[in-house]
Design an enzyme around this catalytic site. Structure first.
Site, PDB file in Angstrom:
ATOM      1  N   GLU A  96       0.956  -1.157   0.053  1.00 37.93           N
ATOM      2  CA  GLU A  96      -0.157   0.115   0.098  1.00 37.93           C
ATOM      3  C   GLU A  96       0.680   1.186  -0.006  1.00 37.93           C
ATOM      4  O   GLU A  96       0.537   2.305   0.880  1.00 37.93           O
ATOM      5  CB  GLU A  96      -1.188   0.038   1.108  1.00 37.93           C
ATOM      6  N   GLY A  97       1.964   1.198  -0.875  1.00 37.81           N
ATOM      7  CA  GLY A  97       2.822   2.257  -0.915  1.00 37.81           C
ATOM      8  C   GLY A  97       4.069   2.200  -0.138  1.00 37.81           C
ATOM      9  O   GLY A  97       3.883   2.093   1.173  1.00 37.81           O
TER      10      GLY A  97
END
Length: 387
Positions: free
Chosen positions: A362-363
């Site tokens: 998620e990044g």
């Protein structure tokens, strides 16, 4: 300043009891065997943990983000694999559909996802498109009354257990990221092929797979938002998702800290508990301080989201710092345990392995720094909520 409501406290206590009673037994064995926690996921559904923030209109709990963060924290202290299953369904799938889906999409899909009858997956990453999410090679070609979907998605949490996929695909390459669309794809449709489970370092009992789409017919009614909205949909949804992963990282760190504190107070060396030796007590002090700082950042992001304020920067800060904290604290936890920390029985080696992924999915931490630095240079740094 934040103040936890009675509902917040009730959710926290329920999640804590659930984690101890339902998740802790067998967590080491599930990790060792890469065994999907089917019974535990069903129990989470029964507890209302799979659609916590979704409106009761669609079978959700209608809770605030703070309640969700508290539940994620407690569950992650014991079983980060169950926590990521919960996070994806809540933060990415249910949130994305409720925020941007049509009434018909919500009635058809969200009403099954929020109560946990169905499980969802968020399909953005590809073999050649990880941090560079604009480089989507999965295509969705407009065929009039439907799109024809072709391509492969990688690193998909809930890949083999999900019923619904939210898939990002390129419909107009000439428009770049403005040509990307988001689609609701049912796992049982012709042309959807689920790959084998990845043999991972951590969160081993959650199922992570690749998914291949071959000439999958996606009805126009299953596109989310206007034509070309897909990339924006993914980025806005991920901003909320990062609060969940930050809470997961916070929980992993907190779990490791509590185990270390308990062990250090019981284990003796040179005639006294090792907690009374400065080398260990200073580690505990650093761990506690980092965790408290991470907790304040995570709570701040949750508060901003609940207050309807812009929370993108806050969620990136929380995710960055909590992930880095989880990694540092779990490494120190293994060191505090010494040789016992290196064996599975004492849990901390698993927490250390689980912590690593929070710096990646998620990044990545590097992407979070890119987001934060960009906002700072554009003058978007807000006055912190709790100062």
């Amino acid at each position: 300043m934040y103040q936890l409501s009675e509902e917040n406290l009730a959710v926290r206590d329920a999640a804590r009891d659930f984690a101890q009673q339902e998740l802790k037994p067998g967590v080491i064995e599930r990790d060792r065997k890469m065994q999907y926690p089917a019974e535990q996921v069903q129990a989470m559904a029964n507890m209302g943990f799979l659609g916590m923030m979704t409106s009761p209109e669609y079978g959700g709990g209608g809770m605030d983000t703070m309640s969700y963060v508290l539940a994620m924290d407690e569950i992650s202290r014991i079983d980060a694999s169950c926590a990521v299953i919960m996070s994806v369904n809540n933060s990415l799938v249910c949130f994305g559909l409720e925020k941007y889906g049509t009434k018909e999409q919500k009635e058809k899909y969200l009403s099954r996802l929020a109560p946990g009858t169905w499980l969802g997956a968020f399909c953005l990453s590809e073999p050649e498109a990880g941090s560079d999410a604009t480089s989507q090679r999965t295509t969705a070609v407009d065929q009039g009354d439907h799109y024809l979907l072709n391509g492969t998605k990688n690193w998909i949490t809930n890949g083999s257990s999900s019923d619904i996929h939210l898939v990002m695909a390129q419909s107009d390459p000439e428009k770049g990221h403005k040509g990307i669309n988001a689609f609701i794809v049912e796992a049982g449709w012709d042309g959807v092929n689920i790959g084998p489970k990845e043999d991972k370092l951590g969160i081993r009992s959650s199922d992570t797979t690749s998914i291949t789409y071959t000439d999958v017919k996606v009805p126009k009614a299953n596109r989310i938002g206007e034509d070309g909205f897909g990339f924006t949909f993914a980025m806005k949804t991920l901003s909320g998702g990062r609060i969940g992963i930050a809470a997961q990282a916070l929980g992993i760190a907190t779990g490791a800290y509590h185990l270390s504190l308990e062990y250090a107070q019981q284990r003796e060396a040179f005639g006294k508990p090792i907690a009374k030796h400065q080398a260990i007590s200073f580690k505990l002090a650093d761990m506690a301080t980092r965790i408290e700082a991470a907790r304040l950042l995570v709570y701040q992001a949750a508060i901003r989201k609940d207050q309807g304020k812009d929370y993108a920067l806050a969620s990136s800060m929380a995710k960055l710092y909590a992930a880095e904290t989880a990694m540092q604290v779990t490494v120190d936890a293994v060191q505090v345990h010494g040789g016992y920390g290196y064996v599975k029985e004492y849990h901390v080696e698993r927490l250390m392995r689980d912590a690593k992924i929070t710096q990646i999915y998620e990044g990545t931490s590097e992407i979070q720094k890119l987001i934060i630095s960009r906002d700072i240079l554009q003058g978007n740094l807000y006055v912190p909520t709790m100062v």
